[in-house]
Structure formats: structure tokens, C-alpha cells
Design a protein around this motif. Structure first.
Motif, PDB file in Angstrom:
ATOM      1  N   LEU A  37       7.174  -3.719  11.144  1.00 16.92           N
ATOM      2  CA  LEU A  37       8.083  -5.013   9.887  1.00 16.92           C
ATOM      3  C   LEU A  37       7.759  -4.155   8.829  1.00 16.92           C
ATOM      4  O   LEU A  37       6.867  -3.831   8.322  1.00 16.92           O
ATOM      5  CB  LEU A  37       7.780  -6.224  10.234  1.00 16.92           C
ATOM      6  N   LEU A  38       8.788  -4.168   8.381  1.00 19.45           N
ATOM      7  CA  LEU A  38       8.666  -3.364   6.705  1.00 19.45           C
ATOM      8  C   LEU A  38       7.989  -3.883   5.736  1.00 19.45           C
ATOM      9  O   LEU A  38       8.286  -5.789   5.849  1.00 19.45           O
ATOM     10  CB  LEU A  38      10.268  -2.895   6.311  1.00 19.45           C
ATOM     11  N   LYS A  39       7.241  -3.746   5.504  1.00 19.60           N
ATOM     12  CA  LYS A  39       6.185  -4.578   4.361  1.00 19.60           C
ATOM     13  C   LYS A  39       6.201  -3.607   2.990  1.00 19.60           C
ATOM     14  O   LYS A  39       5.997  -2.488   2.932  1.00 19.60           O
ATOM     15  CB  LYS A  39       4.837  -5.256   4.760  1.00 19.60           C
ATOM     16  N   LEU A  40       6.191  -5.339   1.876  1.00 17.76           N
ATOM     17  CA  LEU A  40       6.693  -4.988   1.034  1.00 17.76           C
ATOM     18  C   LEU A  40       5.022  -5.252  -0.124  1.00 17.76           C
ATOM     19  O   LEU A  40       4.525  -6.253   0.244  1.00 17.76           O
ATOM     20  CB  LEU A  40       7.924  -5.220  -0.571  1.00 17.76           C
ATOM     21  N   GLU A  41       4.423  -4.353  -1.350  1.00 14.57           N
ATOM     22  CA  GLU A  41       2.804  -4.668  -1.460  1.00 14.57           C
ATOM     23  C   GLU A  41       3.538  -4.835  -3.054  1.00 14.57           C
ATOM     24  O   GLU A  41       4.440  -4.237  -3.859  1.00 14.57           O
ATOM     25  CB  GLU A  41       2.514  -3.200  -1.473  1.00 14.57           C
ATOM     26  N   ASP A  42       3.299  -5.609  -3.261  1.00 18.01           N
ATOM     27  CA  ASP A  42       3.704  -5.788  -5.117  1.00 18.01           C
ATOM     28  C   ASP A  42       2.335  -4.905  -5.882  1.00 18.01           C
ATOM     29  O   ASP A  42       0.887  -5.089  -6.097  1.00 18.01           O
ATOM     30  CB  ASP A  42       2.632  -7.805  -5.352  1.00 18.01           C
ATOM     31  N   GLU A  43       3.282  -4.522  -6.646  1.00 14.41           N
ATOM     32  CA  GLU A  43       2.238  -3.490  -7.404  1.00 14.41           C
ATOM     33  C   GLU A  43       0.862  -4.169  -8.462  1.00 14.41           C
ATOM     34  O   GLU A  43       0.247  -3.405  -8.657  1.00 14.41           O
ATOM     35  CB  GLU A  43       3.385  -2.411  -8.810  1.00 14.41           C
ATOM     36  N   ASP A  44       1.422  -5.297  -8.964  1.00 16.33           N
ATOM     37  CA  ASP A  44       0.702  -6.277 -10.264  1.00 16.33           C
ATOM     38  C   ASP A  44      -0.918  -6.594  -9.519  1.00 16.33           C
ATOM     39  O   ASP A  44      -1.673  -6.737  -9.770  1.00 16.33           O
ATOM     40  CB  ASP A  44       1.630  -6.874 -10.798  1.00 16.33           C
ATOM     41  N   THR A  45      -0.410  -7.026  -7.855  1.00 17.10           N
ATOM     42  CA  THR A  45      -1.059  -8.416  -7.678  1.00 17.10           C
ATOM     43  C   THR A  45      -1.549  -7.737  -6.309  1.00 17.10           C
ATOM     44  O   THR A  45      -3.144  -8.357  -5.842  1.00 17.10           O
ATOM     45  CB  THR A  45      -0.442  -9.456  -7.487  1.00 17.10           C
ATOM     46  N   GLY A  46      -1.094  -6.526  -5.250  1.00 18.51           N
ATOM     47  CA  GLY A  46      -1.690  -5.924  -4.461  1.00 18.51           C
ATOM     48  C   GLY A  46      -1.364  -6.899  -3.102  1.00 18.51           C
ATOM     49  O   GLY A  46      -0.955  -6.214  -1.914  1.00 18.51           O
TER      50      GLY A  46
END
Length: 155
Positions: A37-46
Motif C-alpha cells: 500500500l502507499l503510505k503517507l508520513e506526516d512531516e510534523d508528527t512522523g
């Protein structure tokens, strides 16, 4: 490879991931497909968010890579899992056999090495079979619209 039914302990209880041979290592994969799956990482919280978008090589009908042997050549950012990477990768699903073994936990009852049925994972809803679309069908700027909690809750 059928289910475990011998008198001695199964290999996943007696060996570390590093000690497994290639056949044992590959057999741990339960076929859930969540690693594709494509996963996205929040730049602020990780924080890592899963989406309903799968890699372009993923076959949603079989829940397998369409070109497993050449996947890294075709999809440059494909992660080839190794025992060392299991510890480093934060996005491994909580039910992933590699993660469970690394954490000293047992395989779930629906894992085919335990129950002998490769379809059980799909029947019990622990895989993504038939529930995703290819990343190629969505514009990159719309990826966030496809975020989902694979434990069954919409974000």
C-alpha cells in the motif's frame, strides 16, 4: 507448505529472523498485501497513514506482486524486507508475521502456517484483497483522499 502439526516447535518459534533460510523467510509472508500500500508520513508528527492505493505492480485479485523477482528494478522505492529492516521500518502492519516474530509474538490463528489455509486471511478480512485501487488510477495530489485505517475505521 501446509500447516504446522508436528511434535517439535515450528521454525518461527525456534529461530530468529536472521536464522531462517530463504524458504522459511518467504513462507512467513501471510499475503495480506498491506506492505504494498502507499503510505503517507506526516512531516510534523512522523505519523504514518495507510491508503487504499496499492503499488502499480500489486495484483489486487491474487494479493501478490505481479513481478516479485524484479520489483525493485521496476519500482525503485520498493522496500526489500530483510531481518534488519523489520526492526527499522515503522510502517509494518501490526499483524505482519515478520514484525510479530521480531517482537517475540506468535503468529495469528488465521496465518496459513498455523491453520493450513491460505484463504483464511482473506476470508477473515485481514488482507487488502479486492479493497484497493492502483496508484496509477489516482492523481498524486489526491492521494490524501484515499487514507484509511485498515483496522476498519475511516480516519
Amino acid at each position: 507448505m501446509g500447516c504446522y502439526s508436528g511434535m517439535s516447535e515450528p521454525f518461527w518459534k525456534t529461530k530468529t529472523l536472521d536464522q531462517m533460510n530463504r524458504q522459511e523467510w518467504e513462507s512467513l509472508c501471510d499475503g495480506c498485501g498491506k506492505c504494498c500500500l502507499l503510505k503517507l508520513e506526516d512531516e510534523d508528527t512522523g505519523e504514518i497513514a495507510y491508503t487504499r492505493l496499492h503499488c502499480r505492480l500489486f495484483d489486487s485479485g491474487t494479493c501478490q506482486c505481479a513481478d516479485y523477482e524484479n520489483r525493485k528494478k521496476i519500482v525503485e522505492d520498493c522496500v526489500i524486507l530483510t531481518p534488519q529492516k523489520v526492526e527499522e521500518i515503522r510502517w509494518m502492519p501490526k499483524t505482519c508475521a515478520y514484525r510479530l516474530i521480531h517482537e517475540g509474538k506468535d503468529l495469528p490463528s488465521w496465518h496459513y502456517l498455523v491453520c493450513g489455509d491460505r484463504e483464511r486471511i482473506h476470508e477473515e478480512g485481514h488482507s487488502i484483497r479486492g479493497r484497493t485501487v492502483s496508484e496509477d488510477t489516482v492523481f498524486e495530489e489526491d492521494t490524501e483522499d484515499w487514507i484509511v485505517d485498515w483496522e476498519g475505521n475511516e480516519p
